[in-house]
Design a protein around this motif. Structure first.
Motif, PDB file in Angstrom:
ATOM      1  N   TRP A 402       0.839  -1.209   0.000  1.00 46.55           N
ATOM      2  CA  TRP A 402       0.000   0.000   0.000  1.00 46.55           C
ATOM      3  C   TRP A 402       0.868   1.250   0.000  1.00 46.55           C
ATOM      4  CZ3 TRP A 402      -0.550   3.508   4.242  1.00 46.55           C
ATOM      5  CH2 TRP A 402      -1.560   4.475   4.073  1.00 46.55           C
ATOM      6  N   ILE A 403       1.918   1.250   0.812  1.00 47.35           N
ATOM      7  CA  ILE A 403       2.813   2.415   0.875  1.00 47.35           C
ATOM      8  C   ILE A 403       3.524   2.630  -0.453  1.00 47.35           C
ATOM      9  CG2 ILE A 403       4.903   3.332   1.956  1.00 47.35           C
ATOM     10  CD1 ILE A 403       4.031   1.894   4.543  1.00 47.35           C
ATOM     11  N   VAL A 404       4.035   1.555  -1.036  1.00 47.27           N
ATOM     12  CA  VAL A 404       4.754   1.653  -2.306  1.00 47.27           C
ATOM     13  C   VAL A 404       3.835   2.167  -3.404  1.00 47.27           C
ATOM     14  CG1 VAL A 404       5.887   0.317  -4.122  1.00 47.27           C
ATOM     15  CG2 VAL A 404       6.469  -0.103  -1.731  1.00 47.27           C
ATOM     16  N   VAL A 405       2.613   1.656  -3.451  1.00 47.73           N
ATOM     17  CA  VAL A 405       1.657   2.085  -4.478  1.00 47.73           C
ATOM     18  C   VAL A 405       1.306   3.563  -4.316  1.00 47.73           C
ATOM     19  CG1 VAL A 405      -0.716   1.817  -5.324  1.00 47.73           C
ATOM     20  CG2 VAL A 405       0.683  -0.211  -4.863  1.00 47.73           C
ATOM     21  N   ILE A 406       0.987   3.972  -3.094  1.00 47.66           N
ATOM     22  CA  ILE A 406       0.616   5.367  -2.843  1.00 47.66           C
ATOM     23  C   ILE A 406       1.765   6.301  -3.201  1.00 47.66           C
ATOM     24  CG2 ILE A 406      -0.001   7.059  -1.074  1.00 47.66           C
ATOM     25  CD1 ILE A 406      -2.300   5.242  -1.702  1.00 47.66           C
ATOM     26  N   CYS A 407       2.958   5.991  -2.701  1.00 52.94           N
ATOM     27  CA  CYS A 407       4.112   6.854  -2.985  1.00 52.94           C
ATOM     28  C   CYS A 407       4.449   6.848  -4.479  1.00 52.94           C
ATOM     29  CB  CYS A 407       5.321   6.399  -2.166  1.00 52.94           C
ATOM     30  SG  CYS A 407       5.154   6.687  -0.388  1.00 52.94           S
ATOM     31  N   GLY A 408       4.309   5.696  -5.126  1.00 54.70           N
ATOM     32  CA  GLY A 408       4.569   5.613  -6.558  1.00 54.70           C
ATOM     33  C   GLY A 408       3.625   6.462  -7.376  1.00 54.70           C
ATOM     34  N   LEU A 409       2.370   6.526  -6.952  1.00 56.75           N
ATOM     35  CA  LEU A 409       1.390   7.320  -7.681  1.00 56.75           C
ATOM     36  C   LEU A 409       1.682   8.817  -7.597  1.00 56.75           C
ATOM     37  CD1 LEU A 409      -1.905   5.459  -6.679  1.00 56.75           C
ATOM     38  CD2 LEU A 409      -0.864   5.511  -8.953  1.00 56.75           C
ATOM     39  N   TYR A 410       2.191   9.265  -6.446  1.00 52.99           N
ATOM     40  CA  TYR A 410       2.400  10.693  -6.247  1.00 52.99           C
ATOM     41  C   TYR A 410       3.826  11.155  -6.542  1.00 52.99           C
ATOM     42  CZ  TYR A 410      -2.184  11.202  -4.090  1.00 52.99           C
ATOM     43  OH  TYR A 410      -3.547  11.243  -3.867  1.00 52.99           O
ATOM     44  N   PRO A 412       5.854  11.066  -9.282  1.00 49.69           N
ATOM     45  CA  PRO A 412       6.172  11.850 -10.486  1.00 49.69           C
ATOM     46  C   PRO A 412       5.875  13.343 -10.328  1.00 49.69           C
ATOM     47  CG  PRO A 412       5.092   9.802 -11.095  1.00 49.69           C
ATOM     48  CD  PRO A 412       5.003   9.894  -9.608  1.00 49.69           C
ATOM     49  N   SER A 413       4.705  13.674  -9.800  1.00 52.32           N
ATOM     50  CA  SER A 413       4.360  15.095  -9.645  1.00 52.32           C
ATOM     51  C   SER A 413       5.257  15.756  -8.610  1.00 52.32           C
ATOM     52  CB  SER A 413       2.888  15.246  -9.250  1.00 52.32           C
ATOM     53  OG  SER A 413       2.624  14.607  -8.017  1.00 52.32           O
ATOM     54  N   PHE A 414       5.695  15.001  -7.581  1.00 49.55           N
ATOM     55  CA  PHE A 414       6.586  15.549  -6.559  1.00 49.55           C
ATOM     56  C   PHE A 414       7.962  15.859  -7.153  1.00 49.55           C
ATOM     57  CE2 PHE A 414       9.832  14.652  -3.244  1.00 49.55           C
ATOM     58  CZ  PHE A 414       9.553  15.717  -2.406  1.00 49.55           C
ATOM     59  N   VAL A 415       8.484  14.909  -7.920  1.00 47.89           N
ATOM     60  CA  VAL A 415       9.789  15.107  -8.549  1.00 47.89           C
ATOM     61  C   VAL A 415       9.747  16.315  -9.488  1.00 47.89           C
ATOM     62  CG1 VAL A 415      11.481  14.109 -10.138  1.00 47.89           C
ATOM     63  CG2 VAL A 415      10.467  12.692  -8.338  1.00 47.89           C
ATOM     64  N   LEU A 482      -3.962  12.700 -10.140  1.00 48.99           N
ATOM     65  CA  LEU A 482      -2.855  11.991  -9.511  1.00 48.99           C
ATOM     66  C   LEU A 482      -1.512  12.437 -10.057  1.00 48.99           C
ATOM     67  CD1 LEU A 482      -3.980   8.284  -9.051  1.00 48.99           C
ATOM     68  CD2 LEU A 482      -3.085   9.803  -7.306  1.00 48.99           C
ATOM     69  N   TRP A 483      -1.399  12.580 -11.365  1.00 46.60           N
ATOM     70  CA  TRP A 483      -0.125  12.946 -11.980  1.00 46.60           C
ATOM     71  C   TRP A 483      -0.072  14.422 -12.342  1.00 46.60           C
ATOM     72  CZ3 TRP A 483      -2.685   8.391 -13.246  1.00 46.60           C
ATOM     73  CH2 TRP A 483      -2.054   7.220 -12.782  1.00 46.60           C
ATOM     74  N   ASN A 484      -1.179  15.095 -12.146  1.00 48.08           N
ATOM     75  CA  ASN A 484      -1.206  16.524 -12.449  1.00 48.08           C
ATOM     76  C   ASN A 484      -1.761  17.255 -11.246  1.00 48.08           C
ATOM     77  OD1 ASN A 484      -1.352  19.084 -13.506  1.00 48.08           O
ATOM     78  ND2 ASN A 484      -3.249  18.704 -14.646  1.00 48.08           N
TER      79      ASN A 484
END
Length: 508
Positions: A402-410, A412-415, A482-484
């Motif tokens: 769950w943590i990996v999925v949540i962090c993975g989704l957010y 790209p926009s953070f970077v 999610l990505w924007n």
């Protein structure tokens, strides 16, 4: 059909999703807590410390027979000298004192009805839900906003959460302040309302949450460290100075909450950390004790509780202090788990089994006079808590996924936000990560600090963090953001003919 259509159009025009969610949670909570049969939570033995230090006492001669099984709503108020001083500092006492004052103002008496406290918590909670949904639905299509509001009602109106208000458990303060933290953080990210007010209220909520229970000390420290990102969202020196000072104060509250843990509580937790933690699932308890240079004869204590009436050793004896308690600390227990990953994995899986339970199974919800079975739980508006406990995979592996999925989704926009130095845009991931880490701290502190003793209630921080993070993620999925995350100061696409919630967006 025409009437329903008119009602729907009226609501779209005059009732915001935030107001709809707040009203829904308020009505459900009133029916649950303030209308017979009253729903609350039975005492598991923890009430004594917080009650006596705040001028309350058990005035029911059969009170001890109600432990764990039945909720009790009336308590006596000391009329003269109270010999019981405060055994520990907790911001929970502020709310108890305020509700006692309100009780005496409205209905002077020598008894305190806990429903006054429930009413006060309920009003604070309604405001928190309103602000949370306001932050989640700001600048998105109105109809989608109502869907998110309905989901928020389903989650945060659940009586597994609100039953805490009719109790003296600190989880009531944790629940309310966590929702406020999420709301103020998201409102700051979305540039909604005044930045100075939002960062001040965010930090204030974190302070109250941190100091509500000693085990929440890491919350202040974690929030203060990750809060460094908040400093850079504005270039004004005044804002950065204010934010920096607030975060330093929050760090101090976190450290102070840990340092001020009473020695008695520390001793109890240390005992359980060893007997209900290190030794509990060890294949060889005697060998585990040798890792701490403790005599293997103490393996007989495996699985025991500090308050067990019959024990082979006296807890406050010099022998126990010198040969047992002085041999280890929470740091050495942490090292033991790191060097014994198989044992740590077992404890983490035990924690995961309780990590998705909002309502502790040990405590009943009804008064004895209702005639329900001892320890009976209410089914009223408990759909979410039941669904969550029944369907969530209860392994720590699922939590990691769950943590990996949540962090993975957010991520790209953070970077992108960091590379572009758009610090406010980066706050979304920072907030998500912050609440994930806060939730994990609830698990790790529980295991390292007290083993599996009363684990269901000790992991309240995790189960609450799981819900708020999952709700934010679901919202962003539905809003296709999610990505924007560029929704700050810009108009997001909405359905034709429908204005975004909250009016016109601020143009960049």
């Amino acid at each position: 059909m025409m009437l329903f259509h008119r009602a729907w159009q009226w609501m779209l025009r005059f009732v915001s999703p935030a107001a709809f969610a707040a009203a829904g949670v308020f009505v459900i909570t009133v029916l649950a807590l303030l209308v017979p049969p009253y729903i609350g939570m039975a005492d598991n033995g923890d009430y004594f410390r917080i009650l006596n230090s705040n001028g309350l006492f058990f005035n029911d001669p059969n009170y001890m027979n109600h432990y764990l099984g039945y909720f009790v709503k009336n308590y006596g108020i000391y009329q003269y000298y109270n010999e019981n001083g405060a055994t520990f500092f907790s911001t929970q006492s502020w709310f108890i004192k305020a509700s006692m004052w309100m009780s005496q103002l409205i209905h002077p008496s020598t008894t305190f009805d806990i429903r006054y406290q429930a009413g006060m918590y309920m009003l604070l909670y309604t405001g928190a839900v309103y602000l949370l949904v306001e932050a989640l639905t700001w600048n998105i299509a109105r109809k989608l906003g109502y869907l998110i509001a309905a989901i928020a009602i389903f989650i945060f109106g659940d009586t597994a959460y609100t039953a805490y208000f009719n109790s003296f458990y600190g989880e009531s303060v944790v629940l309310i302040m966590m929702v406020y933290m999420v709301a103020f953080g998201l409102l700051l990210y979305r540039k909604r309302y005044n930045d100075y007010a939002m960062i001040s209220l965010f930090v204030l909520s974190a302070m109250i949450l941190t100091a509500s229970k000693q085990q929440n000390a890491p919350v202040g420290i974690i929030t203060a460290l990750l809060g460094i990102f908040f400093i850079f969202i504005r270039e004004k020196r005044g804002y950065r100075l204010v934010t920096g000072m607030l975060l330093i104060a929050l760090l101090g509250v976190g450290i102070g909450s840990y340092v001020l843990i009473p020695k008695e509580f520390e001793l109890i937790n240390k005992y359980h950390a060893m007997t209900r933690g290190v030794l509990l699932n060890s294949a060889d308890p005697e060998k585990a004790l040798e890792s701490f240079h403790i005599d293997k004869q103490y393996a007989i204590l495996t699985g025991s509780l500090y308050y067990d009436p019959y024990t082979p050793y006296k807890m406050d004896s010099p022998e126990m202090k010198e040969q047992f308690f002085d041999k280890y600390g929470f740091g050495s227990i942490l090292v033991y788990y790191i060097t014994h990953p198989d044992h740590a994995g077992k404890m983490l899986n035990i924690a995961a089994q309780e990590g998705f339970t909002i309502r502790p199974n040990a405590m009943g919800n009804y008064e004895a006079s209702v005639g329900k079975a001892f320890g009976a739980h209410t089914a009223f508006f408990s759909g979410y808590s039941w669904l969550k406990e029944a369907t969530a995979p209860k392994t720590f592996g699922f939590i990691l996924i769950w943590i990996v999925v949540i962090c993975g989704l957010y991520m790209p926009s953070f970077v992108y936000a960091i590379r572009s130095q758009e610090w406010r845009e980066s706050l979304r991931f920072v907030l998500i990560f912050l609440f994930i880490v806060i939730g994990l701290s609830g698990i790790f502190v529980s295991i390292i600090g007290a083993g599996d003793a009363d684990l269901g209630k000790h992991e309240f921080l995790f189960t609450l963090s799981f819900d708020v993070v999952s709700l934010i993620t679901l919202r962003d999925l539905l809003a296709k953001q999610l990505w924007n995350n560029r929704s700050i100061g810009r108009t997001t696409p909405v359905q034709a003919g429908q204005p975004p919630h909250g009016g016109q967006a601020i143009q960049a």
